[in-house]
Design a protein around this motif. Sequence first.
Motif, PDB file in Angstrom:
ATOM      1  N   ASP A  53      25.134 -11.536 -12.928  1.00 19.92           N
ATOM      2  CA  ASP A  53      26.304 -12.345 -12.617  1.00 19.92           C
ATOM      3  C   ASP A  53      26.104 -12.991 -11.250  1.00 19.92           C
ATOM      4  O   ASP A  53      25.076 -12.780 -10.611  1.00 19.92           O
ATOM      5  CB  ASP A  53      27.556 -11.442 -12.606  1.00 19.92           C
ATOM      6  N   VAL A  55      28.180 -13.604  -7.408  1.00 18.33           N
ATOM      7  CA  VAL A  55      29.291 -13.097  -6.604  1.00 18.33           C
ATOM      8  C   VAL A  55      30.456 -14.083  -6.735  1.00 18.33           C
ATOM      9  O   VAL A  55      30.277 -15.286  -6.560  1.00 18.33           O
ATOM     10  CB  VAL A  55      28.862 -12.948  -5.120  1.00 18.33           C
ATOM     11  N   ARG A  56      31.623 -13.542  -7.096  1.00 17.88           N
ATOM     12  CA  ARG A  56      32.792 -14.416  -7.263  1.00 17.88           C
ATOM     13  C   ARG A  56      33.758 -14.251  -6.109  1.00 17.88           C
ATOM     14  O   ARG A  56      33.708 -13.266  -5.380  1.00 17.88           O
ATOM     15  CB  ARG A  56      33.523 -14.071  -8.564  1.00 17.88           C
ATOM     16  N   ASP A  59      35.153 -10.878  -4.772  1.00 15.15           N
ATOM     17  CA  ASP A  59      34.252  -9.743  -5.022  1.00 15.15           C
ATOM     18  C   ASP A  59      33.829  -9.103  -3.701  1.00 15.15           C
ATOM     19  O   ASP A  59      33.519  -9.808  -2.750  1.00 15.15           O
ATOM     20  CB  ASP A  59      32.950 -10.229  -5.703  1.00 15.15           C
ATOM     21  N   SER A  60      33.789  -7.793  -3.676  1.00 16.58           N
ATOM     22  CA  SER A  60      33.156  -7.134  -2.538  1.00 16.58           C
ATOM     23  C   SER A  60      32.106  -6.205  -3.116  1.00 16.58           C
ATOM     24  O   SER A  60      32.165  -5.833  -4.294  1.00 16.58           O
ATOM     25  CB  SER A  60      34.177  -6.346  -1.716  1.00 16.58           C
ATOM     26  N   ASP A  63      33.742  -3.046  -4.531  1.00 17.90           N
ATOM     27  CA  ASP A  63      34.387  -3.226  -5.850  1.00 17.90           C
ATOM     28  C   ASP A  63      33.351  -3.247  -6.973  1.00 17.90           C
ATOM     29  O   ASP A  63      33.532  -2.606  -8.009  1.00 17.90           O
ATOM     30  CB  ASP A  63      35.136  -4.571  -5.901  1.00 17.90           C
ATOM     31  N   LEU A  64      32.300  -4.039  -6.737  1.00 26.54           N
ATOM     32  CA  LEU A  64      31.264  -4.160  -7.770  1.00 26.54           C
ATOM     33  C   LEU A  64      30.659  -2.795  -8.083  1.00 26.54           C
ATOM     34  O   LEU A  64      30.370  -2.477  -9.241  1.00 26.54           O
ATOM     35  CB  LEU A  64      30.163  -5.126  -7.333  1.00 26.54           C
ATOM     36  N   LYS A  67      33.247  -0.476  -9.974  1.00 27.66           N
ATOM     37  CA  LYS A  67      33.330  -0.911 -11.373  1.00 27.66           C
ATOM     38  C   LYS A  67      32.163  -0.364 -12.180  1.00 27.66           C
ATOM     39  O   LYS A  67      32.252  -0.187 -13.388  1.00 27.66           O
ATOM     40  CB  LYS A  67      33.282  -2.445 -11.448  1.00 27.66           C
ATOM     41  N   ILE A  93      29.712 -15.791  -1.939  1.00 23.38           N
ATOM     42  CA  ILE A  93      30.197 -16.289  -3.225  1.00 23.38           C
ATOM     43  C   ILE A  93      29.138 -17.221  -3.824  1.00 23.38           C
ATOM     44  O   ILE A  93      28.594 -18.069  -3.122  1.00 23.38           O
ATOM     45  CB  ILE A  93      31.530 -17.046  -3.051  1.00 23.38           C
TER      46      ILE A  93
END
Length: 426
Positions: A53, A55-56, A59-60, A63-64, A67, A93
Amino acid sequence: MQKICLIILACLFLSSCGDEKKGKDTVEKVEVIEKPIVEAYGFNLEDFVVLKDTVRNGDSFGDLMIKNKVDYQKIFKISTEFKDTFDVRKIKIGKPYAILKSKDTSEIAQYFIYEDDRINYTVVDLRDSVIAYHGKKNVKYVERVASGVINSNLSTAINEQGIDYMVTNNLSEIYAWSIDFFRLQKGDKFKVLYKEKYINDSIYAGAEPIEAAFFEHNGESFYAFSYETDSVNNISEYYNEQAKNLRRAFLKAPVEFSRISSRYNLNRRIAYYGYKVRPHKGTDYAAPIGTPILATANGTVIESTRRGGNGKYVKIEHNSTYSTQYLHMKNQNVKKGQYVKQGDVIGWIGMTGNTGGPHVCYRFWKNGKQVDPLREKLPVAEPIVDSLRGRYLEFISPIKAKLDSVPYIEVKIQEEVKEEQPLTLK
Ligand SMILES: [Zn+2]
């Protein structure tokens, strides 16, 4: 039957992957073909569940990781102990990343890979003891040969062949001191040798600087060979087939890709003035308003002002003999007393003062008198030092032979494949 097929495949494989692998066991190669390894970042991706993916927004790293079932202790350790290798706060990002998860039902993240740029990446190993390290993708250089005959202009001749625009820019830089690119003739020809860069075999990553070029302009030949004269400071210059530097003390023109609208002419007669002689002591280069005007040589700005018919102008003193002046600017980009280098933008094309259209009137002063720079024998830059001359001539000999053998056809296909390292001379 099946065995024969595999051997043929193995041979094909061997012939395409260079000498160093030829000594290896054929059986091993057969296995490789039967079960291709999907390799990336130094991992066999088939060993993992792969999540790719970018980085959006929002996003940190934490968090990633959460998850993907990484525990807090590990996240904390990465963010505190590996700042020098991977600063978790600096993920940006839009940057691609990959998470390699265990292939069992738990799907716990084992590696986090962050792409720093197209070539470099950082791996965070999230297994038992957490570590982070840098990696680099495999970069491959493919040698290319291109040639063309100019029918309209250089960019068209090059673009038609699908050659990287960087090659056009590069060519105009190499020949900026010897060929007027805005005065190319129909039928002028060129040949170039350069390398294209590919990441992981398939992703195109641009053209490398030209290694050698040939230009036939107005029936005259211009060779250019890149040669490293200073390996410590990584300095390369372009020299011709006689080891003469292609760079000159002065650029041929103060504007790239323009056209000369009026030459230096002491006997110019103008209708507006009743055909009386109005000498033109400059060379006019027409180009759209806002086009950058370049200092044609290093020097000190001695005037940057606005006056009468000259409009806004800049005058540069290069040494005790030469000065240059640039008129009708839209705006200046330099101040009196400032030191400028060859190629620096000193202002932009405009229409200030007496002018019928956007252009820069370029005036060339020699010992206080205005002369025609297109007729002056101007000083050339340093030639190759004598101690390197022999080695240089030896170095270019096979390259020149290769260049000479290239026919002028539309598109040339790739010549050969070499792994790593662009061509350099030690
Ligand atoms: Zn003029």
